[in-house]
Write a protein that holds these residues in place. Sequence first.
Motif, PDB file in Angstrom:
ATOM      1  N   GLY A  16     120.233  60.087  51.591  1.00 20.57           N
ATOM      2  CA  GLY A  16     121.504  60.209  52.304  1.00 20.57           C
ATOM      3  C   GLY A  16     121.838  58.972  53.110  1.00 20.57           C
ATOM      4  N   THR A  17     120.840  58.368  53.699  1.00 16.15           N
ATOM      5  CA  THR A  17     121.048  57.141  54.470  1.00 16.15           C
ATOM      6  C   THR A  17     121.501  56.006  53.563  1.00 16.15           C
ATOM      7  OG1 THR A  17     119.361  57.789  56.072  1.00 16.15           O
ATOM      8  CG2 THR A  17     119.912  55.440  55.957  1.00 16.15           C
ATOM      9  N   SER A  18     120.801  55.828  52.454  1.00 16.84           N
ATOM     10  CA  SER A  18     121.106  54.723  51.544  1.00 16.84           C
ATOM     11  C   SER A  18     122.477  54.869  50.912  1.00 16.84           C
ATOM     12  CB  SER A  18     120.057  54.652  50.430  1.00 16.84           C
ATOM     13  OG  SER A  18     118.783  54.504  50.967  1.00 16.84           O
ATOM     14  N   LEU A  19     122.772  56.067  50.410  1.00 15.37           N
ATOM     15  CA  LEU A  19     124.054  56.261  49.731  1.00 15.37           C
ATOM     16  C   LEU A  19     125.229  56.212  50.698  1.00 15.37           C
ATOM     17  CD1 LEU A  19     123.129  58.984  47.092  1.00 15.37           C
ATOM     18  CD2 LEU A  19     123.343  56.504  46.792  1.00 15.37           C
ATOM     19  N   THR A  20     125.042  56.720  51.901  1.00 11.04           N
ATOM     20  CA  THR A  20     126.109  56.634  52.907  1.00 11.04           C
ATOM     21  C   THR A  20     126.373  55.175  53.268  1.00 11.04           C
ATOM     22  OG1 THR A  20     125.517  58.795  53.798  1.00 11.04           O
ATOM     23  CG2 THR A  20     126.814  57.345  55.222  1.00 11.04           C
ATOM     24  N   SER A  21     125.308  54.418  53.465  1.00 13.71           N
ATOM     25  CA  SER A  21     125.473  53.000  53.799  1.00 13.71           C
ATOM     26  C   SER A  21     126.163  52.242  52.674  1.00 13.71           C
ATOM     27  CB  SER A  21     124.109  52.374  54.093  1.00 13.71           C
ATOM     28  OG  SER A  21     123.559  52.948  55.252  1.00 13.71           O
ATOM     29  N   SER A  78     126.037  46.195  50.060  1.00 16.19           N
ATOM     30  CA  SER A  78     126.230  47.481  49.400  1.00 16.19           C
ATOM     31  C   SER A  78     125.338  47.589  48.173  1.00 16.19           C
ATOM     32  CB  SER A  78     127.701  47.647  49.004  1.00 16.19           C
ATOM     33  OG  SER A  78     127.890  48.896  48.362  1.00 16.19           O
ATOM     34  N   ARG A  88     113.745  55.779  47.646  1.00 20.68           N
ATOM     35  CA  ARG A  88     114.019  57.146  48.101  1.00 20.68           C
ATOM     36  C   ARG A  88     112.729  57.951  48.051  1.00 20.68           C
ATOM     37  NH1 ARG A  88     116.184  57.242  42.761  1.00 20.68           N
ATOM     38  NH2 ARG A  88     115.082  58.774  41.485  1.00 20.68           N
ATOM     39  N   GLY A 132     128.130  53.519  50.336  1.00 18.89           N
ATOM     40  CA  GLY A 132     129.514  53.985  50.203  1.00 18.89           C
ATOM     41  C   GLY A 132     130.439  53.420  51.261  1.00 18.89           C
ATOM     42  N   LEU A 133     129.979  53.415  52.502  1.00 15.37           N
ATOM     43  CA  LEU A 133     130.812  52.850  53.575  1.00 15.37           C
ATOM     44  C   LEU A 133     131.069  51.369  53.349  1.00 15.37           C
ATOM     45  CD1 LEU A 133     129.315  54.609  56.722  1.00 15.37           C
ATOM     46  CD2 LEU A 133     131.592  54.924  55.746  1.00 15.37           C
ATOM     47  N   ARG A 134     130.061  50.668  52.925  1.00 14.30           N
ATOM     48  CA  ARG A 134     130.237  49.236  52.695  1.00 14.30           C
ATOM     49  C   ARG A 134     131.169  48.959  51.519  1.00 14.30           C
ATOM     50  NH1 ARG A 134     126.131  49.910  55.795  1.00 14.30           N
ATOM     51  NH2 ARG A 134     125.559  48.314  57.296  1.00 14.30           N
ATOM     52  N   TRP A 136     121.828  48.281  49.243  1.00 14.62           N
ATOM     53  CA  TRP A 136     121.631  49.680  49.628  1.00 14.62           C
ATOM     54  C   TRP A 136     121.517  50.582  48.404  1.00 14.62           C
ATOM     55  CZ3 TRP A 136     119.568  51.655  53.609  1.00 14.62           C
ATOM     56  CH2 TRP A 136     119.709  51.094  54.864  1.00 14.62           C
TER      57      TRP A 136
END
Length: 99
Positions: free
Chosen positions: A32-37, A64, A75, A39-41, A67
């Motif tokens: 969740g941390t990696s994919l959120t980072s 991005s 993961r 996606g935001l980037r 990440w």
Amino acid sequence: MWQDAIFLCGSVLTALALGPVLRDSRACIPLGTSLTSAGLRTAYVAAFLSLGMVWSAAGVALVSTLWVLVALYRRPSLVDAGLPVDVEDPVHSGFAGSD
């Protein structure tokens, strides 16, 4: 524009900080941390491009991508998370019709 250079420097520093995570085979970053980072980037890339800040967009695109690599290679596995792994592998489980 000087702001473009500042954001690019920040992205380069972030990329350098992510390097050890990618090299350490014991690193375990939640998905969740990696994919959120990532996606935001990706959204930041679009925003920077819309503002004509190409270098900032390139730097954030690099981060991005890193990440995404963290999500793929660092993961936690189901075993690491302490979850039961009861899924049978039909290729190797000796189901009917196998030799």
